[in-house]
Design a protein around this motif. Structure first.
Motif, PDB file in Angstrom:
ATOM      1  N   HIS A   1       0.840  -1.193   0.000  1.00 19.82           N
ATOM      2  CA  HIS A   1       0.000   0.000   0.000  1.00 19.82           C
ATOM      3  C   HIS A   1       0.880   1.250   0.000  1.00 19.82           C
ATOM      4  O   HIS A   1       1.914   1.295   0.680  1.00 19.82           O
ATOM      5  N   PRO A   2       0.520   2.276  -0.751  1.00 22.73           N
ATOM      6  CA  PRO A   2       1.389   3.449  -0.824  1.00 22.73           C
ATOM      7  C   PRO A   2       1.570   4.174   0.504  1.00 22.73           C
ATOM      8  O   PRO A   2       2.597   4.841   0.695  1.00 22.73           O
ATOM      9  N   TYR A   3       0.619   4.061   1.422  1.00 26.93           N
ATOM     10  CA  TYR A   3       0.713   4.805   2.681  1.00 26.93           C
ATOM     11  C   TYR A   3       0.658   3.926   3.922  1.00 26.93           C
ATOM     12  O   TYR A   3       1.273   4.264   4.939  1.00 26.93           O
ATOM     13  N   TYR A   4      -0.061   2.829   3.878  1.00 26.73           N
ATOM     14  CA  TYR A   4      -0.248   2.015   5.075  1.00 26.73           C
ATOM     15  C   TYR A   4       0.833   0.953   5.185  1.00 26.73           C
ATOM     16  O   TYR A   4       1.240   0.356   4.180  1.00 26.73           O
ATOM     17  N   ARG A   5       1.257   0.712   6.423  1.00 29.18           N
ATOM     18  CA  ARG A   5       2.256  -0.308   6.723  1.00 29.18           C
ATOM     19  C   ARG A   5       1.602  -1.317   7.667  1.00 29.18           C
ATOM     20  O   ARG A   5       1.392  -1.051   8.846  1.00 29.18           O
ATOM     21  N   LEU A   6       1.259  -2.475   7.128  1.00 30.09           N
ATOM     22  CA  LEU A   6       0.475  -3.476   7.847  1.00 30.09           C
ATOM     23  C   LEU A   6       1.367  -4.329   8.746  1.00 30.09           C
ATOM     24  O   LEU A   6       2.401  -4.833   8.309  1.00 30.09           O
ATOM     25  N   GLN A   7       0.943  -4.492  10.009  1.00 32.16           N
ATOM     26  CA  GLN A   7       1.663  -5.322  10.977  1.00 32.16           C
ATOM     27  C   GLN A   7       0.653  -6.290  11.610  1.00 32.16           C
ATOM     28  O   GLN A   7      -0.341  -5.857  12.199  1.00 32.16           O
ATOM     29  N   LEU A   8       0.911  -7.584  11.477  1.00 31.45           N
ATOM     30  CA  LEU A   8       0.001  -8.615  11.970  1.00 31.45           C
ATOM     31  C   LEU A   8       0.626  -9.312  13.171  1.00 31.45           C
ATOM     32  O   LEU A   8       1.803  -9.690  13.131  1.00 31.45           O
ATOM     33  N   LEU A   9      -0.156  -9.512  14.218  1.00 31.24           N
ATOM     34  CA  LEU A   9       0.342 -10.109  15.444  1.00 31.24           C
ATOM     35  C   LEU A   9      -0.130 -11.555  15.579  1.00 31.24           C
ATOM     36  O   LEU A   9      -1.309 -11.860  15.408  1.00 31.24           O
ATOM     37  N   ALA A  10       0.812 -12.432  15.895  1.00 30.19           N
ATOM     38  CA  ALA A  10       0.513 -13.830  16.201  1.00 30.19           C
ATOM     39  C   ALA A  10       1.370 -14.212  17.411  1.00 30.19           C
ATOM     40  O   ALA A  10       2.172 -13.411  17.901  1.00 30.19           O
ATOM     41  N   VAL A  11       1.192 -15.427  17.918  1.00 29.80           N
ATOM     42  CA  VAL A  11       2.063 -15.927  18.980  1.00 29.80           C
ATOM     43  C   VAL A  11       2.648 -17.261  18.553  1.00 29.80           C
ATOM     44  O   VAL A  11       2.060 -17.997  17.750  1.00 29.80           O
ATOM     45  N   ARG A  12       3.808 -17.570  19.103  1.00 28.42           N
ATOM     46  CA  ARG A  12       4.502 -18.841  18.832  1.00 28.42           C
ATOM     47  C   ARG A  12       4.706 -19.553  20.152  1.00 28.42           C
ATOM     48  O   ARG A  12       5.104 -18.957  21.149  1.00 28.42           O
ATOM     49  N   GLY A  13       4.394 -20.853  20.167  1.00 31.18           N
ATOM     50  CA  GLY A  13       4.451 -21.613  21.397  1.00 31.18           C
ATOM     51  C   GLY A  13       5.858 -21.920  21.860  1.00 31.18           C
ATOM     52  O   GLY A  13       6.774 -22.098  21.057  1.00 31.18           O
ATOM     53  N   ARG A  14       6.010 -21.998  23.184  1.00 32.06           N
ATOM     54  CA  ARG A  14       7.264 -22.397  23.817  1.00 32.06           C
ATOM     55  C   ARG A  14       6.960 -23.517  24.803  1.00 32.06           C
ATOM     56  O   ARG A  14       5.815 -23.789  25.125  1.00 32.06           O
ATOM     57  N   GLN A  15       7.992 -24.183  25.269  1.00 30.62           N
ATOM     58  CA  GLN A  15       7.875 -25.275  26.233  1.00 30.62           C
ATOM     59  C   GLN A  15       6.840 -26.308  25.753  1.00 30.62           C
ATOM     60  O   GLN A  15       6.966 -26.839  24.663  1.00 30.62           O
ATOM     61  N   LEU A  16       5.804 -26.577  26.553  1.00 30.07           N
ATOM     62  CA  LEU A  16       4.819 -27.588  26.166  1.00 30.07           C
ATOM     63  C   LEU A  16       4.052 -27.197  24.910  1.00 30.07           C
ATOM     64  O   LEU A  16       3.451 -28.064  24.254  1.00 30.07           O
ATOM     65  N   LEU A  17       4.061 -25.913  24.573  1.00 27.45           N
ATOM     66  CA  LEU A  17       3.321 -25.430  23.406  1.00 27.45           C
ATOM     67  C   LEU A  17       4.196 -25.300  22.162  1.00 27.45           C
ATOM     68  O   LEU A  17       3.723 -24.849  21.133  1.00 27.45           O
ATOM     69  N   ALA A  18       5.445 -25.720  22.265  1.00 27.49           N
ATOM     70  CA  ALA A  18       6.343 -25.607  21.112  1.00 27.49           C
ATOM     71  C   ALA A  18       5.918 -26.555  19.998  1.00 27.49           C
ATOM     72  O   ALA A  18       5.975 -26.194  18.817  1.00 27.49           O
ATOM     73  N   ALA A  19       5.492 -27.769  20.355  1.00 29.30           N
ATOM     74  CA  ALA A  19       5.038 -28.738  19.351  1.00 29.30           C
ATOM     75  C   ALA A  19       4.077 -29.721  20.012  1.00 29.30           C
ATOM     76  O   ALA A  19       4.356 -30.926  20.086  1.00 29.30           O
ATOM     77  N   PRO A  20       2.937 -29.244  20.513  1.00 35.54           N
ATOM     78  CA  PRO A  20       2.015 -30.129  21.224  1.00 35.54           C
ATOM     79  C   PRO A  20       1.370 -31.142  20.284  1.00 35.54           C
ATOM     80  O   PRO A  20       1.153 -30.872  19.107  1.00 35.54           O
ATOM     81  N   ARG A  21       1.062 -32.302  20.837  1.00 37.79           N
ATOM     82  CA  ARG A  21       0.449 -33.369  20.053  1.00 37.79           C
ATOM     83  C   ARG A  21      -1.027 -33.468  20.412  1.00 37.79           C
ATOM     84  O   ARG A  21      -1.382 -33.814  21.533  1.00 37.79           O
ATOM     85  N   GLY A  22      -1.866 -33.143  19.448  1.00 40.80           N
ATOM     86  CA  GLY A  22      -3.298 -33.343  19.605  1.00 40.80           C
ATOM     87  C   GLY A  22      -3.936 -32.433  20.636  1.00 40.80           C
ATOM     88  O   GLY A  22      -3.319 -31.521  21.198  1.00 40.80           O
ATOM     89  N   TRP A  23      -5.222 -32.723  20.873  1.00 37.35           N
ATOM     90  CA  TRP A  23      -6.022 -31.905  21.774  1.00 37.35           C
ATOM     91  C   TRP A  23      -5.495 -31.959  23.198  1.00 37.35           C
ATOM     92  O   TRP A  23      -5.427 -30.931  23.881  1.00 37.35           O
ATOM     93  N   LEU A  24      -5.088 -33.149  23.648  1.00 36.50           N
ATOM     94  CA  LEU A  24      -4.625 -33.299  25.026  1.00 36.50           C
ATOM     95  C   LEU A  24      -3.343 -32.516  25.255  1.00 36.50           C
ATOM     96  O   LEU A  24      -3.204 -31.807  26.256  1.00 36.50           O
ATOM     97  N   GLY A  25      -2.403 -32.613  24.320  1.00 35.73           N
ATOM     98  CA  GLY A  25      -1.153 -31.883  24.479  1.00 35.73           C
ATOM     99  C   GLY A  25      -1.359 -30.386  24.472  1.00 35.73           C
ATOM    100  O   GLY A  25      -0.770 -29.651  25.271  1.00 35.73           O
ATOM    101  N   THR A  26      -2.237 -29.920  23.571  1.00 34.36           N
ATOM    102  CA  THR A  26      -2.534 -28.481  23.511  1.00 34.36           C
ATOM    103  C   THR A  26      -3.240 -28.026  24.785  1.00 34.36           C
ATOM    104  O   THR A  26      -2.905 -26.978  25.351  1.00 34.36           O
ATOM    105  N   GLY A  27      -4.209 -28.821  25.248  1.00 32.82           N
ATOM    106  CA  GLY A  27      -4.923 -28.461  26.461  1.00 32.82           C
ATOM    107  C   GLY A  27      -4.018 -28.401  27.673  1.00 32.82           C
ATOM    108  O   GLY A  27      -4.125 -27.489  28.497  1.00 32.82           O
ATOM    109  N   THR A  28      -3.106 -29.363  27.784  1.00 40.17           N
ATOM    110  CA  THR A  28      -2.169 -29.367  28.904  1.00 40.17           C
ATOM    111  C   THR A  28      -1.260 -28.148  28.848  1.00 40.17           C
ATOM    112  O   THR A  28      -1.006 -27.487  29.867  1.00 40.17           O
ATOM    113  N   GLY A  29      -0.781 -27.844  27.637  1.00 35.66           N
ATOM    114  CA  GLY A  29       0.107 -26.698  27.486  1.00 35.66           C
ATOM    115  C   GLY A  29      -0.571 -25.387  27.838  1.00 35.66           C
ATOM    116  O   GLY A  29       0.020 -24.533  28.520  1.00 35.66           O
ATOM    117  N   PHE A  30      -1.808 -25.214  27.421  1.00 34.71           N
ATOM    118  CA  PHE A  30      -2.499 -23.962  27.710  1.00 34.71           C
ATOM    119  C   PHE A  30      -3.013 -23.901  29.145  1.00 34.71           C
ATOM    120  O   PHE A  30      -3.177 -22.807  29.698  1.00 34.71           O
TER     121      PHE A  30
END
Length: 375
Positions: free
Chosen positions: A134-163
């Protein structure tokens, strides 16, 4: 009540001390707006459609200048709409697609992610380059990246435990949540975003260039609520990892905006929001003592909001809506499989949002400082 009074009462306007002093001297001028944030919040963001169309389709283009647009989740999608060559049409398309989402009675996280991915493809497909150049706007999008148990959780149980672990850490302090999640800013490389690169909280912040080949994945990651949706496991040009909704850290974008206040061409932040509060993280929604600007034990600096003008629906406006509330995700449960009723109610709310647009346009034309509350 007269029509003009009804319109004015639709909007709550709050300003930090520096922003209020500026309004007293100059009024609300498009040329002074340097940054627009967009909060996470799912369907609540629909209420701002008409205001967004006026803001990006008429008012801001009247004073073109470089501006940062930064958002998480639905806020990221709104800021992406603003960066289209035709923002009015883009906001209309986004609203129509968002209202039109339909799911089975108990959708899996994979099904929700598939619907969201298709919605994004229909929304930005063919426009990816526009969002990044865009000639004037500078777009910045925010996300998060998991660490520890959330770095590569397996399935619903792993994600639930991590969160679950992340939630307990956040209950103690936001600083402890930083051990489980890191902030990812996927942004226009033409703007180095120096004000975000200087450390301002406990979270590690990584920066990734926004490009036409990763904007879709970035927008999907920015809105991927854990357990409700699958994480995004690959974003081109970003480090390997597991990515979720940016609102987990930056729900209402409680960021150090005062760092841009001294820009020579004006450093105001205009924040169209769906509530009159700034809640730092998604996990803080249930912690009423944790609000930006209160100087609580997490040291959320009061000064961060000095140059912010926050505009939001008034309590009276919200009470006038269907079921006396903004659209939200609970409407999927309330309406069940009666998709037509939910879509109709959401569309009614979008139409009522024109009152917010009219109120802000009137304030910009004839500022009434008696309307402005301290932020």
């Amino acid at each position: 009540m007269s029509q003009s009074a009804r319109t004015a009462s639709a909007l709550t306007i709050q300003a930090g001390p520096r922003a209020l002093a500026h309004l007293r001297q100059h009024g609300l001028r498009a040329q002074d707006i340097a940054l627009i944030p967009g909060a996470a919040g799912g369907p609540k963001g629909l209420i701002l459609q008409a205001l967004d169309q006026w803001l990006f389709g008429h008012w801001l283009p009247s004073a073109p200048r470089e501006r940062m647009l930064i958002g998480a989740s639905i806020g990221a999608w709104r800021m992406a709409a603003a960066c289209h060559a035709d923002p009015v049409a883009a906001f209309q398309r986004l609203g129509d697609l968002y209202c039109g989402q339909c799911y089975p009675l108990r959708p899996s996280s994979a099904q929700v992610s598939q619907v969201a991915a298709q919605l994004l493809a229909d929304f930005i497909g063919g426009h990816e380059a526009e969002l990044c150049s865009h000639p004037y706007y500078r777009l910045q999008l925010l996300a998060v990246r998991g660490r520890q148990l959330l770095a590569a959780p397996r399935g619903w149980l792993g994600t639930g435990t991590g969160f679950a672990a992340a939630g307990l850490a956040n209950l103690a302090s936001r600083a402890r949540l930083a051990g489980h999640l890191e902030r990812i800013v996927i942004g226009d490389p033409r703007d180095p975003a120096d004000w975000l690169r200087q450390q301002f909280d406990a979270f590690e912040t990584r920066f990734v260039p926004l490009t036409p080949d990763n904007v879709g994945a970035a927008l999907l990651a920015s809105s991927s609520l854990p357990l409700m949706m699958e994480p995004v496991r690959q974003i081109p040009h970003a480090p390997a990892g597991t990515y979720w909704d940016g609102g987990l850290i930056d729900y209402h974008l409680a960021l150090p905006y005062s760092r841009i206040a001294d820009q020579p061409d004006g450093g105001l932040v205009l924040y169209p929001h769906f509530t009159d509060r700034v809640i730092p993280g998604w996990l803080d929604k249930w912690l009423p003592w944790r609000r930006a600007g209160r100087g609580d034990r997490d040291r959320l600096q009061r000064g961060w909001l000095d140059n912010v003008i926050l505009v939001s629906p008034s309590p009276g406006f919200v009470h006038s809506l269907v079921r006396h509330k903004l659209p939200d995700r609970k409407d999927f449960t309330y309406h069940g499989q009666d998709h037509e009723a939910r879509i109709r109610h959401w569309q009614q709310a979008v139409a009522e949002g024109e009152r917010l647009r009219d109120a802000l346009a009137e304030f910009a034309l004839r500022p009434d400082l008696d309307q402005v509350l301290p932020l």
